[in-house]
Design an enzyme around this catalytic site. Structure first.
Site, PDB file in Angstrom:
ATOM      1  N   SER A 155       3.862  11.481   9.247  1.00 19.76           N
ATOM      2  CA  SER A 155       2.640  11.321  10.023  1.00 19.76           C
ATOM      3  C   SER A 155       2.146   9.903   9.782  1.00 19.76           C
ATOM      4  O   SER A 155       2.086   9.451   8.631  1.00 19.76           O
ATOM      5  CB  SER A 155       1.593  12.352   9.620  1.00 19.76           C
ATOM      6  OG  SER A 155       0.582  12.384  10.610  1.00 19.76           O
ATOM      7  N   GLU A 156       1.805   9.195  10.856  1.00 21.35           N
ATOM      8  CA  GLU A 156       1.595   7.745  10.747  1.00 21.35           C
ATOM      9  C   GLU A 156       0.359   7.361   9.944  1.00 21.35           C
ATOM     10  O   GLU A 156       0.185   6.203   9.599  1.00 21.35           O
ATOM     11  CB  GLU A 156       1.573   7.096  12.139  1.00 21.35           C
ATOM     12  CG  GLU A 156       0.455   7.544  13.063  1.00 21.35           C
ATOM     13  CD  GLU A 156       0.841   8.734  13.937  1.00 21.35           C
ATOM     14  OE1 GLU A 156       1.787   9.467  13.578  1.00 21.35           O
ATOM     15  OE2 GLU A 156       0.184   8.923  14.973  1.00 21.35           O
ATOM     16  N   ASN A 157      -0.497   8.331   9.617  1.00 24.15           N
ATOM     17  CA  ASN A 157      -1.621   7.976   8.753  1.00 24.15           C
ATOM     18  C   ASN A 157      -1.196   7.823   7.300  1.00 24.15           C
ATOM     19  O   ASN A 157      -2.002   7.453   6.454  1.00 24.15           O
ATOM     20  CB  ASN A 157      -2.751   9.006   8.885  1.00 24.15           C
ATOM     21  CG  ASN A 157      -2.331  10.394   8.486  1.00 24.15           C
ATOM     22  OD1 ASN A 157      -1.251  10.844   8.845  1.00 24.15           O
ATOM     23  ND2 ASN A 157      -3.154  11.080   7.728  1.00 24.15           N
ATOM     24  N   SER A 201       3.548   2.544   6.660  1.00 23.06           N
ATOM     25  CA  SER A 201       3.828   3.643   7.580  1.00 23.06           C
ATOM     26  C   SER A 201       4.387   3.118   8.903  1.00 23.06           C
ATOM     27  O   SER A 201       5.407   3.604   9.399  1.00 23.06           O
ATOM     28  CB  SER A 201       2.546   4.437   7.837  1.00 23.06           C
ATOM     29  OG  SER A 201       2.816   5.512   8.692  1.00 23.06           O
TER      30      SER A 201
END
Lengths: 218, 233
Positions: free
Chosen positions: A46-48, A88
């Site tokens: 997840s890009e967070n 990320s």
């Protein structure tokens, strides 16, 4: 019979291979995690800033410090890691993430995608979508074949502001599995009971039909 | 050891003024500098430009500064879930610059590490790239994006020591590390502020050199934006 959103996710899950790192967008793509075979090893990013996402926590075990990019509370699986936003997107831009699955409002026959802005409506922003589509090697779009008005979402040229250019490789809709080629949309599979003609009718861009088109195997 | 510890949030925010540009860490409401935001509301500084991935919700996070009309311009990647934001944006009171999330992170990091600009493929061929320099490398097109310039970076960490060394927790890390040292002054608020020597140097995420002031936050509400759970069998 056209597919439900769950069935679209189920079909896309078959594209997820052993050893893949996968980024799932919000909406139908999120559902894909539920259908991935359990005899293969896959990690969800997840890009967070998390790799190795697990299911939602049990009631009472939510942690405000552990969320996904949809801001939902999540858990992590053994082997998971946390990292900052730069690293990320570094793993996305650096092509270390094998597969990106995201939704779209429109896709054009040359692989352009529009999924962030409708002129005249409140614009919420692109989030990480532009970074994902500009970098990922392997992008699958999960969407309905037509919009709420019944207009095709598979177009010659996108009419909405673009998120990225010439990046979509494959599209799975409620009617079909389509590959984006340099000659247009190539029909690979059709939903059970859906005719080639009805897919042609629902597709505005060039649809390439090469021999017999098999039904999807869910 | 160079001491970075300050005792109060008001001391930590000494020098903030109208018209300044701030970077604020956090993703949604996760890992936001809550105590700093409360103090900025109290101080009433206005005409601010805020660089932050999101703009909070109506009654929490940066939404509190918006309610108070303290922000002139937001630079973010996603600004949904906020009615007051929407109202101010549509009425033209608030200037909004939407940029891709990875570009936002990298423009912070460029400022942190002394790079004037970076090339990214994100946004090429879209309105984000309009008016910007583009360049081809190995057959692929990239957009030139400049490092941010900010007066203060406000970050939130889990643990810190009096020398300003920081450790983050979970996905509350997000943009916080890349904003450290990316502005003229970096202020870190932490849940636990420990004496020097208490943190294992191997475990430190951000060395104190990137932090000018550190204080222990009085209260962390840690509000959850989307509470999603599953039932026990």
């Amino acid at each position: 019979m056209s597919l439900s959103k769950e069935q679209i996710a189920q079909r896309i899950a078959k594209e997820v291979k052993d050893g893949y790192y996968v980024n799932l967008g919000i909406g139908i793509p999120t559902l894909v995690a539920n259908y991935v075979r359990d005899d293969i090893s896959v990690e969800f990013q997840s890009e967070n800033g998390v790799l190795g996402m697990g299911p939602f926590p049990f009631e009472g075990e939510e942690d405000a410090d552990i969320i996904n990019a949809g801001k939902q509370t999540i858990t992590t699986l053994p082997g998971a890691s946390f990292f900052d936003s730069s690293l990320s997107f570094g793993m996305i831009r650096g092509k270390h993430v094998d597969l990106t699955i995201l939704g779209a409002m429109e896709v054009s026959e040359n692989g352009d995608i529009a999924n962030w802005k409708i002129p005249g409506k409140m614009v919420k922003g692109m989030g990480g979508a532009m970074d994902l589509v500009a970098s990922a090697e392997n992008i699958i779009v999960a969407m309905m074949h037509t919009n709420k008005r019944g207009d095709s979402k598979l177009l010659k040229r996108c009419s909405l502001p673009l998120t990225g250019v010439q990046c979509v490789k494959k599209i799975v809709t409620n009617l079909a599995v389509i590959e984006v080629t340099n000659k247009g949309f190539k029909l690979l599979e059709r939903a059970p009971g859906v005719s080639v003609d009805s897919i042609k009718d629902a597709t505005d861009g060039t649809l390439i039909i090469d021999g017999d088109v098999p039904e999807m195997n869910l | 050891m160079i001491k970075k510890k300050v005792s109060t949030v008001s001391e930590a925010l000494l020098g903030v003024d109208n018209g300044m540009t701030f970077m604020l860490g956090g993703f949604g409401l996760c890992g936001i500098p809550e105590n700093t935001i409360s103090e900025l509301v109290k101080l009433g500084v206005k005409d601010l430009t805020c660089i932050s991935n999101n703009a909070g919700v109506d009654d929490f996070g940066l939404g509190l500064l918006l309610q108070n009309h303290q922000i002139n311009k937001m630079i973010s990647s996603y600004v949904g879930e906020n009615d007051e934001f929407e109202r101010q944006m549509l009425s033209g009171e608030l200037d909004v610059e939407l940029i891709p999330q990875g570009t936002l992170a990298e423009r912070c990091r460029a400022a942190q590490v002394g790079l004037p600009a970076i090339y990214t493929p994100a946004g090429f061929g879209t309105e984000v790239a309009e008016g910007k320099e583009t360049r081809e490398f190995d057959g692929k097109m990239y957009v030139l994006e400049h490092a941010f310039k900010a007066d203060f970076a406000f970050v939130k960490a889990w643990k810190g020591d009096e020398a300003g060394n920081l450790i983050f927790k979970g996905t509350a890390r997000n943009f916080n590390p890349v904003m450290c040292g990316a502005a003229k002054i970096t202020v870190a608020e932490v849940e636990e502020l420990l004496p020097v020597g208490s943190l294992d140097p191997n475990q430190i995420h951000i060395p104190g050199i990137f932090v000018q002031r550190i204080f222990k936050g009085e209260k962390f509400e840690k509000r959850i934006e989307q509470r999603t759970v599953r039932k026990r069998d």
